[in-house]
Design a protein around this motif. Structure first.
Motif, PDB file in Angstrom:
ATOM      1  N   ASN A   1       0.828  -1.210   0.000  1.00 44.78           N
ATOM      2  CA  ASN A   1       0.000   0.000   0.000  1.00 44.78           C
ATOM      3  C   ASN A   1       0.864   1.262   0.000  1.00 44.78           C
ATOM      4  N   THR A   2       1.948   1.195   0.753  1.00 45.68           N
ATOM      5  CA  THR A   2       2.845   2.362   0.765  1.00 45.68           C
ATOM      6  C   THR A   2       3.479   2.573  -0.589  1.00 45.68           C
ATOM      7  N   LEU A   3       3.912   1.481  -1.221  1.00 44.89           N
ATOM      8  CA  LEU A   3       4.515   1.609  -2.548  1.00 44.89           C
ATOM      9  C   LEU A   3       3.501   2.072  -3.584  1.00 44.89           C
ATOM     10  N   ALA A   4       2.251   1.712  -3.408  1.00 43.50           N
ATOM     11  CA  ALA A   4       1.230   2.080  -4.398  1.00 43.50           C
ATOM     12  C   ALA A   4       0.699   3.490  -4.201  1.00 43.50           C
ATOM     13  N   ASP A   5       1.029   4.124  -3.073  1.00 43.43           N
ATOM     14  CA  ASP A   5       0.540   5.482  -2.806  1.00 43.43           C
ATOM     15  C   ASP A   5       1.364   6.476  -3.620  1.00 43.43           C
ATOM     16  N   ALA A   6       0.742   6.994  -4.638  1.00 42.01           N
ATOM     17  CA  ALA A   6       1.466   7.921  -5.530  1.00 42.01           C
ATOM     18  C   ALA A   6       1.739   9.256  -4.868  1.00 42.01           C
ATOM     19  N   GLU A   7       0.962   9.629  -3.876  1.00 45.47           N
ATOM     20  CA  GLU A   7       1.136  10.929  -3.241  1.00 45.47           C
ATOM     21  C   GLU A   7       2.210  10.916  -2.164  1.00 45.47           C
ATOM     22  N   LEU A   8       2.694   9.719  -1.808  1.00 46.92           N
ATOM     23  CA  LEU A   8       3.702   9.625  -0.760  1.00 46.92           C
ATOM     24  C   LEU A   8       5.092   9.578  -1.396  1.00 46.92           C
ATOM     25  N   PRO A   9       5.901  10.611  -1.151  1.00 48.61           N
ATOM     26  CA  PRO A   9       7.237  10.619  -1.768  1.00 48.61           C
ATOM     27  C   PRO A   9       8.153   9.596  -1.094  1.00 48.61           C
ATOM     28  N   LEU A  10       8.793   8.782  -1.898  1.00 52.17           N
ATOM     29  CA  LEU A  10       9.713   7.767  -1.403  1.00 52.17           C
ATOM     30  C   LEU A  10      11.038   7.875  -2.130  1.00 52.17           C
ATOM     31  N   ASP A  11      12.112   7.867  -1.371  1.00 45.84           N
ATOM     32  CA  ASP A  11      13.426   7.854  -2.024  1.00 45.84           C
ATOM     33  C   ASP A  11      13.770   6.400  -2.376  1.00 45.84           C
ATOM     34  N   PRO A  12      14.743   6.172  -3.193  1.00 47.24           N
ATOM     35  CA  PRO A  12      15.086   4.799  -3.616  1.00 47.24           C
ATOM     36  C   PRO A  12      15.412   3.868  -2.453  1.00 47.24           C
ATOM     37  N   ARG A  13      16.014   4.408  -1.380  1.00 51.25           N
ATOM     38  CA  ARG A  13      16.359   3.536  -0.254  1.00 51.25           C
ATOM     39  C   ARG A  13      15.096   3.041   0.453  1.00 51.25           C
ATOM     40  N   ASP A  14      14.131   3.952   0.685  1.00 51.81           N
ATOM     41  CA  ASP A  14      12.876   3.528   1.320  1.00 51.81           C
ATOM     42  C   ASP A  14      12.106   2.545   0.443  1.00 51.81           C
ATOM     43  N   ARG A  15      12.098   2.803  -0.848  1.00 51.24           N
ATOM     44  CA  ARG A  15      11.381   1.905  -1.745  1.00 51.24           C
ATOM     45  C   ARG A  15      12.007   0.500  -1.731  1.00 51.24           C
ATOM     46  N   ALA A  16      13.351   0.441  -1.727  1.00 44.63           N
ATOM     47  CA  ALA A  16      14.020  -0.857  -1.681  1.00 44.63           C
ATOM     48  C   ALA A  16      13.734  -1.583  -0.365  1.00 44.63           C
ATOM     49  N   GLU A  17      13.678  -0.827   0.751  1.00 41.36           N
ATOM     50  CA  GLU A  17      13.392  -1.438   2.036  1.00 41.36           C
ATOM     51  C   GLU A  17      11.970  -1.993   2.075  1.00 41.36           C
ATOM     52  N   LEU A  18      11.004  -1.242   1.508  1.00 39.31           N
ATOM     53  CA  LEU A  18       9.625  -1.734   1.482  1.00 39.31           C
ATOM     54  C   LEU A  18       9.494  -2.975   0.604  1.00 39.31           C
ATOM     55  N   LEU A  19      10.179  -2.991  -0.513  1.00 38.79           N
ATOM     56  CA  LEU A  19      10.154  -4.168  -1.376  1.00 38.79           C
ATOM     57  C   LEU A  19      10.750  -5.384  -0.671  1.00 38.79           C
ATOM     58  N   GLU A  20      11.818  -5.140   0.093  1.00 40.77           N
ATOM     59  CA  GLU A  20      12.426  -6.243   0.835  1.00 40.77           C
ATOM     60  C   GLU A  20      11.477  -6.779   1.906  1.00 40.77           C
ATOM     61  N   ILE A  21      10.762  -5.854   2.588  1.00 41.59           N
ATOM     62  CA  ILE A  21       9.793  -6.288   3.595  1.00 41.59           C
ATOM     63  C   ILE A  21       8.696  -7.126   2.957  1.00 41.59           C
ATOM     64  N   ALA A  22       8.162  -6.664   1.828  1.00 40.66           N
ATOM     65  CA  ALA A  22       7.112  -7.416   1.148  1.00 40.66           C
ATOM     66  C   ALA A  22       7.619  -8.777   0.699  1.00 40.66           C
ATOM     67  N   GLU A  23       8.844  -8.810   0.180  1.00 37.73           N
ATOM     68  CA  GLU A  23       9.386 -10.086  -0.290  1.00 37.73           C
ATOM     69  C   GLU A  23       9.599 -11.054   0.868  1.00 37.73           C
ATOM     70  N   ASP A  24      10.178 -10.556   1.986  1.00 31.02           N
ATOM     71  CA  ASP A  24      10.398 -11.429   3.140  1.00 31.02           C
ATOM     72  C   ASP A  24       9.081 -11.958   3.687  1.00 31.02           C
ATOM     73  N   SER A  25       8.056 -11.109   3.738  1.00 31.61           N
ATOM     74  CA  SER A  25       6.764 -11.543   4.261  1.00 31.61           C
ATOM     75  C   SER A  25       6.142 -12.607   3.380  1.00 31.61           C
ATOM     76  N   LEU A  26       6.215 -12.414   2.071  1.00 35.24           N
ATOM     77  CA  LEU A  26       5.646 -13.401   1.163  1.00 35.24           C
ATOM     78  C   LEU A  26       6.428 -14.712   1.200  1.00 35.24           C
ATOM     79  N   LEU A  27       7.754 -14.614   1.354  1.00 37.07           N
ATOM     80  CA  LEU A  27       8.547 -15.842   1.484  1.00 37.07           C
ATOM     81  C   LEU A  27       8.187 -16.597   2.765  1.00 37.07           C
ATOM     82  N   ARG A  28       7.935 -15.835   3.835  1.00 38.32           N
ATOM     83  CA  ARG A  28       7.535 -16.467   5.086  1.00 38.32           C
ATOM     84  C   ARG A  28       6.191 -17.165   4.929  1.00 38.32           C
TER      85      ARG A  28
END
Length: 492
Positions: free
Chosen positions: A275-302
């Motif tokens: 949801n955070t990644l899909a929010d177009a109005e929320l500015p995200l720098d590349p580091r935050d975006r990579a961290e959110l992607l990692e969280i989503a990936e780890d959760s789905l792997l779990r």
């Protein structure tokens, strides 16, 4: 009972009544000079008593009449004549017959009383043994039928149940044999010599002996015990079904209670990250975006790992998992198992491979899952270094997963291998409790063993043992036949 206290056969008595008096008369005729009439009559009386003891009252009556006629013919004057010259001799013969019959009746009565006593004693022993079996709780139908067959000297005994269809007894289907004893027991009622009803639709079938009314009260005791044994069997089966249902219900309850956290946490984390990644109005720098992607990936792997564990456990419990065993190197499994762990893998140290370590006979993916679950369990419950080593001896290869954490008490080591059990069994923050249960199930499915042991100095060591693969057979090289060079080859 019938074998131990049955009556004597019918033929010896009449045979003795017909043969004994003339045989005795022939012997006494040769001893006429040394015996008087009184001695001769007493010897004939003894023969009649013996016949009565052997064959009963009817045989004794025939022997007495036969003996009196022979006594008159051979030993009463005039000899060799049926005429009796002296009235005293006639009275003596009549008294001889009366005395012989009286004594024979007493002997016959004593013999019948003796047979009744023997029968009663045998029945008492049988009923006593039956009562002791009831008190001991020996409700096995097979043992009961063995006792019944021995007691009545039957060749075979079976307990038959009439098949019941939805609309009543089925004529086409065969009778069901609940239990049997002896060689070639009767499988249908018409093949038995004696039938005893046990309960509606169930009969005891005996072959090899026809039992009369005298044995019915003993048979009734056996049928009562058979009825009780059948009822105990039904109750045991009902209890087993109820226990299975209770265990399944308990497992479902534990699954719902434990999986709720394991599903909710990664799902919430993955959903929040997406949801955070899909929010177009929320500015995200590349580091935050990579961290959110990692969280989503780890959760789905779990989530994926949890679903795979649940599926594998259900397949193991249903006996539907068939491993594909093949020779493989242990370290070819340890590396991928470590890579699948994610966080905490940096605390695992794998011993370098030894050239002399033989291959093992296992299913590579299943063994990888088992080792990964052992490592994951050690990572979750300890914060120390985890050592993995491999040892080979006596046709086996052992993988040792050693940690230096709190360990497991000796009385709780069997509990941690049950599904949905965790150390302490207080919460599910460390997982759903399938890791060790699945690891042991996968190991035993491949023919190995998984046992816990104490780590010297404190901690827990998991010993995963697999059979070593047999050495490859080397086919002998075929000896090439020598070739004779041709003239062209020699020229070349």
């Amino acid at each position: 009972v019938g074998a131990r206290a049955g009556r004597a056969a019918a033929w010896p008595g009449p045979l003795a009544a017909a043969v004994a008096p003339p045989a005795l008369a022939a012997v006494l005729d040769h001893l006429r000079d040394g015996l008087n009439l009184t001695s001769t009559a007493l010897l004939f009386l003894a023969a009649v008593v013996a016949v009565a003891r052997l064959g009963g009252m009817l045989s004794a009556l025939a022997a007495a009449l036969w003996a009196s006629a022979l006594l008159n013919y051979y030993f009463v004057f005039p000899l060799r004549s049926a005429h009796i010259a002296n009235a005293n001799d006639a009275v003596a013969l009549a008294v001889f017959v009366v005395v012989a019959l009286t004594v024979a009746s007493v002997v016959d009565l004593a013999a019948r009383q003796s047979r009744r006593a023997a029968r009663a004693n045998a029945e008492a022993e049988t009923l006593n043994a039956l009562a002791l079996s009831v008190l001991r709780g020996d409700g096995a139908l097979g043992a009961l039928l063995d006792q019944l067959r021995t007691a009545f000297a039957a060749s075979a005994v079976s307990l038959l149940q009439e098949p019941v269809a939805a609309d009543g007894p089925s004529e086409a289907a065969g009778w069901l044999t609940i239990a049997a004893s002896g060689a070639e027991p009767p499988r249908r009622p018409e093949r038995a010599d004696t039938l005893v009803p046990v309960e509606p639709g169930t009969v005891l079938a005996l072959r090899g002996r026809v039992l009369g009314p005298a044995n019915r009260h003993v048979l009734s005791a056996f049928t009562a015990q058979a009825t009780a044994a059948l009822e105990r069997r039904r109750l045991a089966e009902s209890a087993a079904r109820a226990a299975n249902l209770q265990a399944a219900d308990k497992m479902r309850t534990a699954l719902l209670a434990a999986v709720s956290h394991d599903l909710r946490t990664p799902l919430s984390a993955a959903l929040a990250a997406v949801n955070t990644l899909a929010d177009a109005e929320l500015p995200l720098d590349p580091r935050d975006r990579a961290e959110l992607l990692e969280i989503a990936e780890d959760s789905l792997l779990r989530l994926t790992r949890l679903v795979e564990d649940l599926l594998d456990m259900s397949r193991l419990q249903a006996g539907a998992m068939t491993p594909r065993l093949a020779p493989l190197d242990v370290h070819d499994v340890l590396g991928p198992a470590l890579e699948s762990l994610g966080g905490g893998a940096d605390r695992v140290r794998i011993e370098p491979e030894r050239p002399e370590t033989p291959q093992i006979l296992a299913d590579g993916p299943l063994l990888e899952r088992a080792v990964a679950n052992l490592l994951s369990n050690a990572i979750k419950h300890t914060d120390t270094r985890i050592d993995v080593s491999v040892q080979a001896w006596d046709g086996q290869v052992r993988i040792r997963v050693t940690d230096h954490g709190p360990g497991i008490p000796a009385d709780a080591r069997d509990l941690v291998f049950r599904p949905f059990q965790r150390l302490g069994d207080r919460d599910n923050r460390t997982g759903v409790g399938l890791g060790l249960a699945l690891a042991r199930g996968l190991t035993e499915c491949m023919g190995g063993t998984l046992e816990p042991d104490d780590t010297p100095g404190g901690g827990l060591t998991m010993l995963l043992t697999m059979p070593a693969a047999p050495p490859p057979t080397i086919e002998p090289a075929e000896t090439a036949e020598p070739t004779v060079p041709t003239r062209g080859d020699a020229a070349g």
